[in-house]
Design an enzyme around this catalytic site. Structure first.
Site, PDB file in Angstrom:
ATOM      1  N   SER A  61       0.900  -1.308   0.043  1.00 38.74           N
ATOM      2  CA  SER A  61       0.088  -0.008  -0.428  1.00 38.74           C
ATOM      3  C   SER A  61       0.937   1.006   0.180  1.00 38.74           C
ATOM      4  O   SER A  61       2.171   1.251   0.988  1.00 38.74           O
ATOM      5  CB  SER A  61      -0.689  -0.084   1.543  1.00 38.74           C
ATOM      6  OG  SER A  61      -1.436   1.213   1.410  1.00 38.74           O
ATOM      7  N   TYR A  88      -0.372  -0.967  11.015  1.00 42.51           N
ATOM      8  CA  TYR A  88      -1.056  -0.422   9.286  1.00 42.51           C
ATOM      9  C   TYR A  88       0.029  -0.765   8.933  1.00 42.51           C
ATOM     10  O   TYR A  88       0.466  -1.234   7.417  1.00 42.51           O
ATOM     11  CB  TYR A  88      -2.152  -0.906   8.957  1.00 42.51           C
ATOM     12  CG  TYR A  88      -2.776  -1.260   7.522  1.00 42.51           C
ATOM     13  CD1 TYR A  88      -2.996  -1.810   7.348  1.00 42.51           C
ATOM     14  CD2 TYR A  88      -2.344   0.449   6.817  1.00 42.51           C
ATOM     15  CE1 TYR A  88      -3.217  -1.604   5.839  1.00 42.51           C
ATOM     16  CE2 TYR A  88      -2.828   0.141   5.670  1.00 42.51           C
ATOM     17  CZ  TYR A  88      -3.025  -0.677   4.972  1.00 42.51           C
ATOM     18  OH  TYR A  88      -3.604  -1.016   3.276  1.00 42.51           O
TER      19      TYR A  88
END
Length: 211
Positions: A61, A88
Site C-alpha cells: 500500500s 498497518y
C-alpha cells in the site's frame, strides 16, 4: 500441483481499532499482512521455481511510506502504545521489503517478485476500523461516504495493478520493484535496503521456527 506460475498474496486486515494477537503472539495486522504471506510463499517456493517463469505479487500500500522504520525490539506493539494506522503502515512496509528481499533470493531462478499498491478501493477492508469508531465518528463517516465512494476505485479498477504485475511483459531487472497504477512507483528507501531485507527475513524465519 508441483508447478505454480502466479502467486498473489492479497489477504489482509487494516487499522484494527484494538490491539489483537495471532495464536502465536504476533500483532494481528503484522501476522496477517506479512507473516502469513511469508509462510505461504515459502511453502510454495519450490512449486514456483518448478513452474518458472513465474511471478509472486505482494499487495502492499502507499501507506507503507508513512512508516519511518521498523521497531525491531517491539514489532508487535507489546511495549509501546498501540496505534492502528502505525501498525498497518508497518505491515505494508514489511510487504514491500519482503517482496524486494525475495526477489534477491530468487535471482537466477526465473521467479520475479513485485509489490503493488492497488489504490483506495471500495471493499470491506476498512469495516473493522469503522465499527471500532466512537458513534460521532461513525456518523461523520456515514455523512461523507457518498462522496468518498465517488473517489474510491471500484474492485475492477482496483485489481488492475495486481493483474499487470502478474501478466504484463515486465523486464526481469525490475523484479523487486513496487508498482502503483500499473507502473513502477517511488517506494520507501528501506524497500531496497539489503540490510533491512535480510533482517526482516531472519526476524520472520525465527518467528516461524519452532522452539
Amino acid at each position: 500441483h508441483t508447478q505454480l506460475h502466479i502467486l498473489v498474496n492479497n489477504a489482509g486486515v487494516m487499522a484494527l481499532p484494538e490491539r489483537r494477537e495471532s495464536a502465536d503472539g504476533v500483532e494481528l495486522q503484522l501476522a496477517t499482512n506479512h507473516v502469513g504471506h511469508f509462510r505461504l510463499t515459502s511453502l510454495l517456493r519450490p512449486a514456483l521455481e518448478a513452474g518458472a517463469p513465474s511471478r509472486v505479487v505482494v499487495l502492499s500500500s502507499k501507506a507503507h511510506l508513512r512508516c519511518p522504520a521498523f521497531q525491531w525490539d517491539d514489532m508487535s506493539f507489546a511495549a509501546r502504545p498501540y496505534e492502528p494506522w502505525a501498525a498497518y503502515c508497518q505491515s505494508k512496509l514489511a510487504n514491500a521489503v519482503f517482496a524486494a528481499e525475495l526477489s534477491r533470493r530468487t535471482r537466477g531462478t526465473n521467479v520475479n517478485v513485485f509489490s503493488v499498491h492497488p489504490g483506495v478501493v471500495r471493499t470491506g477492508l476498512g469495516d473493522a476500523m469503522i465499527w471500532g469508531m466512537p458513534l460521532w465518528k461513525k456518523i461523520g463517516v456515514a455523512l461523507v461516504s457518498p462522496l468518498l465512494l465517488l473517489l474510491f476505485k471500484d474492485q475492477w479498477h482496483g485489481a488492475q495493478t495486481s493483474i499487470h504485475a502478474c501478466i504484463a511483459p515486465i523486464p526481469d531487472e525490475l523484479s523487486g520493484s513496487y508498482f502503483a497504477d500499473c507502473a513502477v512507483a517511488p517506494a520507501h528507501p528501506l524497500v531496497q535496503d539489503e540490510e533491512t531485507g535480510r533482517k526482516l527475513w531472519e526476524w520472520t524465519e525465527q518467528l516461524l521456527t519452532p522452539d
